[in-house]
Write a protein that holds these residues in place. Structure first.
Motif, PDB file in Angstrom:
ATOM      1  N   LEU A 122      -8.756  -2.428   0.942  1.00 15.53           N
ATOM      2  CA  LEU A 122      -8.141  -2.994   2.144  1.00 15.53           C
ATOM      3  C   LEU A 122      -8.744  -2.306   3.367  1.00 15.53           C
ATOM      4  CD1 LEU A 122      -6.020  -4.965   3.224  1.00 15.53           C
ATOM      5  CD2 LEU A 122      -4.335  -3.125   3.099  1.00 15.53           C
ATOM      6  N   GLU A 123      -9.484  -3.068   4.164  1.00 17.31           N
ATOM      7  CA  GLU A 123     -10.218  -2.507   5.297  1.00 17.31           C
ATOM      8  C   GLU A 123      -9.770  -3.153   6.602  1.00 17.31           C
ATOM      9  OE1 GLU A 123     -12.267  -0.072   5.054  1.00 17.31           O
ATOM     10  OE2 GLU A 123     -12.531   0.027   2.858  1.00 17.31           O
ATOM     11  N   PRO A 124      -9.934  -2.446   7.739  1.00 21.20           N
ATOM     12  CA  PRO A 124      -9.647  -3.065   9.042  1.00 21.20           C
ATOM     13  C   PRO A 124     -10.440  -4.356   9.217  1.00 21.20           C
ATOM     14  CG  PRO A 124      -9.933  -0.694   9.283  1.00 21.20           C
ATOM     15  CD  PRO A 124     -10.296  -1.024   7.854  1.00 21.20           C
ATOM     16  N   GLY A 125      -9.807  -5.324   9.832  1.00 18.18           N
ATOM     17  CA  GLY A 125     -10.400  -6.647   9.997  1.00 18.18           C
ATOM     18  C   GLY A 125      -9.867  -7.664   9.004  1.00 18.18           C
ATOM     19  N   ALA A 126      -9.222  -7.199   7.947  1.00 19.77           N
ATOM     20  CA  ALA A 126      -8.662  -8.105   6.939  1.00 19.77           C
ATOM     21  C   ALA A 126      -7.421  -8.783   7.483  1.00 19.77           C
ATOM     22  CB  ALA A 126      -8.343  -7.341   5.667  1.00 19.77           C
ATOM     23  N   GLU A 127      -7.209 -10.011   7.039  1.00 23.64           N
ATOM     24  CA  GLU A 127      -5.986 -10.738   7.377  1.00 23.64           C
ATOM     25  C   GLU A 127      -4.916 -10.384   6.350  1.00 23.64           C
ATOM     26  OE1 GLU A 127      -5.028 -12.834   9.862  1.00 23.64           O
ATOM     27  OE2 GLU A 127      -6.890 -12.293  10.908  1.00 23.64           O
ATOM     28  N   ILE A 128      -3.782  -9.927   6.830  1.00 25.30           N
ATOM     29  CA  ILE A 128      -2.692  -9.574   5.916  1.00 25.30           C
ATOM     30  C   ILE A 128      -1.459 -10.398   6.256  1.00 25.30           C
ATOM     31  CG2 ILE A 128      -3.512  -7.232   5.489  1.00 25.30           C
ATOM     32  CD1 ILE A 128      -1.450  -6.224   7.459  1.00 25.30           C
ATOM     33  N   ARG A 129      -0.672 -10.652   5.234  1.00 28.98           N
ATOM     34  CA  ARG A 129       0.546 -11.441   5.405  1.00 28.98           C
ATOM     35  C   ARG A 129       1.772 -10.588   5.110  1.00 28.98           C
ATOM     36  NH1 ARG A 129       0.006 -16.467   1.590  1.00 28.98           N
ATOM     37  NH2 ARG A 129      -0.437 -14.765   0.136  1.00 28.98           N
ATOM     38  N   GLY A 130       2.911 -11.083   5.523  1.00 28.79           N
ATOM     39  CA  GLY A 130       4.154 -10.402   5.227  1.00 28.79           C
ATOM     40  C   GLY A 130       4.337 -10.215   3.738  1.00 28.79           C
ATOM     41  N   GLY A 131       4.789  -9.036   3.344  1.00 28.65           N
ATOM     42  CA  GLY A 131       4.987  -8.733   1.928  1.00 28.65           C
ATOM     43  C   GLY A 131       3.782  -8.117   1.255  1.00 28.65           C
ATOM     44  N   ALA A 132       2.632  -8.074   1.933  1.00 32.61           N
ATOM     45  CA  ALA A 132       1.440  -7.485   1.324  1.00 32.61           C
ATOM     46  C   ALA A 132       1.625  -5.978   1.137  1.00 32.61           C
ATOM     47  CB  ALA A 132       0.220  -7.756   2.204  1.00 32.61           C
ATOM     48  N   VAL A 133       0.888  -5.436   0.192  1.00 40.21           N
ATOM     49  CA  VAL A 133       0.987  -4.014  -0.123  1.00 40.21           C
ATOM     50  C   VAL A 133      -0.060  -3.242   0.684  1.00 40.21           C
ATOM     51  CG1 VAL A 133       0.886  -2.280  -1.954  1.00 40.21           C
ATOM     52  CG2 VAL A 133       1.798  -4.557  -2.441  1.00 40.21           C
ATOM     53  N   LEU A 134       0.393  -2.246   1.439  1.00 39.02           N
ATOM     54  CA  LEU A 134      -0.514  -1.411   2.224  1.00 39.02           C
ATOM     55  C   LEU A 134      -0.984  -0.194   1.443  1.00 39.02           C
ATOM     56  CD1 LEU A 134       1.312  -1.371   5.677  1.00 39.02           C
ATOM     57  CD2 LEU A 134      -0.777  -2.605   5.102  1.00 39.02           C
ATOM     58  N   PRO A 198      12.575 -13.035   1.849  1.00 36.42           N
ATOM     59  CA  PRO A 198      11.823 -14.206   1.378  1.00 36.42           C
ATOM     60  C   PRO A 198      10.956 -13.893   0.165  1.00 36.42           C
ATOM     61  CG  PRO A 198      10.786 -13.278   3.331  1.00 36.42           C
ATOM     62  CD  PRO A 198      12.064 -12.519   3.131  1.00 36.42           C
ATOM     63  N   TYR A 199      10.586 -14.926  -0.563  1.00 33.79           N
ATOM     64  CA  TYR A 199       9.726 -14.817  -1.733  1.00 33.79           C
ATOM     65  C   TYR A 199       8.887 -16.083  -1.821  1.00 33.79           C
ATOM     66  CZ  TYR A 199      13.704 -17.494  -3.486  1.00 33.79           C
ATOM     67  OH  TYR A 199      14.703 -18.427  -3.627  1.00 33.79           O
ATOM     68  N   THR A 200       7.876 -16.071  -2.672  1.00 29.43           N
ATOM     69  CA  THR A 200       6.996 -17.231  -2.797  1.00 29.43           C
ATOM     70  C   THR A 200       7.617 -18.323  -3.639  1.00 29.43           C
ATOM     71  OG1 THR A 200       5.039 -15.817  -2.588  1.00 29.43           O
ATOM     72  CG2 THR A 200       4.716 -18.000  -3.570  1.00 29.43           C
ATOM     73  N   ARG A 201       8.171 -17.954  -4.790  1.00 27.80           N
ATOM     74  CA  ARG A 201       8.703 -18.955  -5.713  1.00 27.80           C
ATOM     75  C   ARG A 201       9.722 -18.318  -6.640  1.00 27.80           C
ATOM     76  NH1 ARG A 201       4.231 -20.257  -8.143  1.00 27.80           N
ATOM     77  NH2 ARG A 201       4.578 -19.123 -10.097  1.00 27.80           N
ATOM     78  N   ARG A 202      10.746 -19.068  -6.983  1.00 23.40           N
ATOM     79  CA  ARG A 202      11.718 -18.613  -7.972  1.00 23.40           C
ATOM     80  C   ARG A 202      11.250 -19.076  -9.350  1.00 23.40           C
ATOM     81  NH1 ARG A 202      17.358 -17.309  -7.957  1.00 23.40           N
ATOM     82  NH2 ARG A 202      17.374 -17.609  -5.691  1.00 23.40           N
ATOM     83  N   ASP A 203      11.105 -18.130 -10.272  1.00 22.06           N
ATOM     84  CA  ASP A 203      10.646 -18.435 -11.623  1.00 22.06           C
ATOM     85  C   ASP A 203      11.821 -18.480 -12.593  1.00 22.06           C
ATOM     86  OD1 ASP A 203       8.045 -18.520 -10.797  1.00 22.06           O
ATOM     87  OD2 ASP A 203       7.553 -16.486 -11.419  1.00 22.06           O
ATOM     88  N   HIS A 204      11.572 -19.083 -13.749  1.00 19.07           N
ATOM     89  CA  HIS A 204      12.570 -19.075 -14.810  1.00 19.07           C
ATOM     90  C   HIS A 204      12.583 -17.713 -15.487  1.00 19.07           C
ATOM     91  CE1 HIS A 204      13.469 -23.325 -14.491  1.00 19.07           C
ATOM     92  NE2 HIS A 204      12.185 -23.623 -14.572  1.00 19.07           N
ATOM     93  N   ARG A 371      14.620 -14.177 -10.737  1.00 20.46           N
ATOM     94  CA  ARG A 371      13.273 -13.677 -11.039  1.00 20.46           C
ATOM     95  C   ARG A 371      12.313 -14.413 -10.116  1.00 20.46           C
ATOM     96  NH1 ARG A 371       9.090 -15.229 -14.917  1.00 20.46           N
ATOM     97  NH2 ARG A 371       7.844 -13.413 -15.521  1.00 20.46           N
ATOM     98  N   MET A 372      11.597 -13.667  -9.288  1.00 16.20           N
ATOM     99  CA  MET A 372      10.795 -14.265  -8.219  1.00 16.20           C
ATOM    100  C   MET A 372       9.326 -13.887  -8.332  1.00 16.20           C
ATOM    101  SD  MET A 372      13.671 -15.285  -6.974  1.00 16.20           S
ATOM    102  CE  MET A 372      15.270 -14.908  -6.255  1.00 16.20           C
ATOM    103  N   GLN A 373       8.503 -14.777  -7.799  1.00 15.01           N
ATOM    104  CA  GLN A 373       7.134 -14.401  -7.479  1.00 15.01           C
ATOM    105  C   GLN A 373       7.155 -13.912  -6.043  1.00 15.01           C
ATOM    106  OE1 GLN A 373       4.004 -17.210  -8.317  1.00 15.01           O
ATOM    107  NE2 GLN A 373       2.635 -16.284  -6.832  1.00 15.01           N
ATOM    108  N   THR A 374       6.780 -12.669  -5.830  1.00 15.13           N
ATOM    109  CA  THR A 374       6.913 -12.050  -4.518  1.00 15.13           C
ATOM    110  C   THR A 374       5.826 -12.535  -3.570  1.00 15.13           C
ATOM    111  OG1 THR A 374       5.516 -10.141  -5.015  1.00 15.13           O
ATOM    112  CG2 THR A 374       7.823 -10.027  -5.702  1.00 15.13           C
TER     113      THR A 374
END
Length: 598
Positions: A122-134, A198-204, A371-374
């Motif tokens: 992970l380098e400066p200049g990268a696009e990051i979204r909410g929930g990403a791991v730093l 928030p989460y991406t998707r709810r899984d079974h 159970r979620m996909q984060t």
């Protein structure tokens, strides 16, 4: 700045222009913290988290600019918080045995340093979204804490701190948002407790939560990411069942919320948990546990908030990819807090004085399980288990009946079983699980393909014995046939040899799934072989006198889970004693069989 207009217990009316609904405010000279729950022009109705004794109209009130939020970052695990996330250890240092009103202590230690390691690549200049791991931080010896971008932040990464020691207040990243503003990211962030993360998707859900308790795992399984309830009257053992779950469940993180329970019960939890050993790691259980303590004598509004504090922290660890179990003891006390606040607000009561929105509040709370996909692409789960304390054990009262409609697994506790010293006192007649078919796939793949069939046979045996017990109470045991008397004995074997389990027995407090199935298989084998001898004309009393019946009852505590092969070896004892009885009672048939071996 505003002023206090009216005080009604924990409900305070203030004149505070510009304040928003849900915003936190400070009122009075000692700075009590509350939450805006109603607005009427410049007037705001505030529910206060502490006692309002001594507060007078005319004193100052001010908005804090944010809703009730929790601090989320390294340092949460192993802590004991009150209902609004004040660390009780720090509170004790500051005010002694009694919590000083208006005391403001941050939830996370501002002086402790953490070894931060940024994400590789992970380098400066990268696009990051909410929930990403730093990056990551070793929070405990067994849990690696993943530092997340707050869900509402995204943009271009301008700077990422190198590996090193940082406090939670230090800046570890800078991000330029879509609006061009530069945002500083720390090892922690805040999140409003009444807003689900928030989460991406709810899984079974795909796997059961293994608690090590046979009546729960084998007969009424709860899935990871599921919703469960433990209703029961006073003295039925709700707290003990939940403590066993928190100790033995195969979850990564455990959050125990004591919501409005008696102080002596919570003191027992607070004293015993730090001394317990995690059976999965051999280290202290507190390295993966967090406690929220809010006793019945604490302010009622803080009791209502404690549930949301607990589930928000659970969602935070879920977003890191962990399987989390949250235990709420009890949701009945939480509902009583809703009732008291609603009464002071003059809202129309419905069933037993509860507000009309009771069912929707319960459903909204339990729906935060799953159970979620984060947002980071991982999978994590939050399993919510709520205790319910129906007055007089009446399961038709509003909190229990609404909860029963919401949850997937219902572990109903029986006062009659508890009085008979049958623990866990889970009633197999009133309990249910909607997850049996899903759990069966896991059991068949991991343990044995006969699990579903054996479980159904055992439950049928228990239900048949309950019907026969009613006949015995009416006309006596003499009215029963030999087969019916054997059914009663076999049912007793299931109850005493499988369902009963002692939390204080070092060999039986936890039971692995392999041992659970082995015990069930042996008991059903005894029932089947005995029925075969009855069909061959052997008197039922001879079966009831067999020594193996008492031996089978002791197997659960005789061998721990590590010695499951010794448990399975008991099948040879069963075969030998039944064969000897067959030879003894039918020598001619046995001799003929010996002349013509199969």
């Amino acid at each position: 700045m505003g002023r206090i207009l009216d005080i009604n217990g924990p409900i305070v009316t203030v004149e505070l222009p510009g304040v928003r609904s849900g915003e936190q405010v400070r009122i009075g000279e000692i700075g009590l913290v509350g939450e805006v729950i109603g607005l009427d022009g410049p007037r705001a109705v505030v529910q206060v988290y502490e006692s309002t004794e001594g507060v007078k109209p005319g004193q100052e009130a001010s908005g804090l600019g944010h809703p009730l939020s929790v601090e989320l970052g390294p340092g949460l695990l192993g802590q004991i918080f009150d209902g609004v996330q004040r660390p009780l250890a720090k509170v004790f240092e500051a005010s002694g045995d009694y919590i000083t009103r208006g005391l403001a202590i941050p939830a996370l230690d501002r002086e402790r340093s953490w070894a931060f390691t940024p994400v590789e690549g992970l380098e400066p200049g990268a696009e990051i979204r909410g929930g990403a791991v730093l990056g990551s931080v070793p929070e405990t010896a067994t849990i690696t804490h993943r530092v997340l971008v707050p869900p509402h932040q995204s943009g271009e990464l301008l700077e990422l701190a190198p590996a090193g020691e940082y406090t939670v207040d230090d800046v570890v990243a800078r991000v330029r948002g879509a609006d061009g503003r530069v945002h500083k990211l720390h090892l922690f962030h805040r999140w409003p407790v009444r807003t689900p993360r928030p989460y991406t998707r709810r899984d079974h859900a795909v796997a059961p939560l293994v608690t090590g308790q046979r009546i729960l795992d084998t007969f009424f399984p709860l899935l990871k990411g599921g919703k469960g309830a433990v209703p029961g009257p006073f003295g039925a053992g709700k707290t003990m069942v939940q403590q066993q779950i928190t100790r033995w469940a195969n979850a990564d993180i455990v959050i125990y919320v004591g919501c409005g329970e008696r102080g002596n019960e919570l003191v027992e939890v607070l004293e015993t948990f730090p001394e317990l050993t995690d059976p999965h790691t051999g280290r202290s259980l507190m390295e993966r546990t967090l406690l929220v303590a809010n006793t019945s004598n604490m302010p009622v509004v803080a009791r209502e908030a404690s549930i949301y504090v607990g589930v928000t922290i659970a969602e935070y660890y879920r977003d890191q990819g962990f399987d989390v179990v949250m235990v709420a003891d009890s949701t009945s006390r939480w509902a009583e807090a809703l009732r008291e606040v609603a009464g002071r607000l003059g809202q129309m009561p419905v069933e037993e004085g509860y507000p009309a929105y009771l069912a929707s509040r319960l459903a909204a709370f339990y729906e935060r399980a799953g159970r979620m996909q984060t947002l980071a692409g991982d999978r994590g789960s939050v399993t919510v288990i709520g205790a319910v304390s129906p007055p007089g054990g009446d399961f038709s009262e509003p909190v229990t009946s609404h909860t029963k409609e919401i949850v997937q697994t219902f572990w109903a506790l029986s006062k009659e079983l508890a009085d008979a010293r049958h623990y866990p006192a889970v009633d197999w007649k009133d309990s249910f699980s909607d997850s049996v078919d899903v759990a069966a796939r896991w059991w068949h793949a991991e343990v044995d393909k006969r699990w579903h069939r054996y479980r159904a046979k055992a439950l049928a045996l228990l239900n048949e014995a309950d019907e026969l017990a009613q006949i015995v109470n009416l006309v006596g045991p003499e009215a029963l046939s030999s087969t019916q008397r054997w059914t009663l004995e076999s049912s007793a074997l299931v109850r005493e040899g499988v369902l009963q389990q002692s939390a204080l027995d070092p060999a039986d407090s936890y039971c692995s799934t392999d041992k659970q199935f082995a015990l069930l298989e042996l008991i059903l084998s005894i029932h089947r072989r005995g029925q075969e001898l009855l069909d061959a004309g052997i008197p039922v009393q001879r079966l009831l006198d067999l020594p193996l019946l008492a031996q089978a009852r002791r197997l659960k505590s005789q061998y721990p889970s590590e010695q499951v092969e010794e448990v399975r070896a008991f099948a040879e004892v069963i075969r030998e004693q039944f064969d000897n009885l067959r030879v003894e009672c039918t020598p001619a048939a046995a001799q003929a069989e010996g002349e013509h071996p199969s």
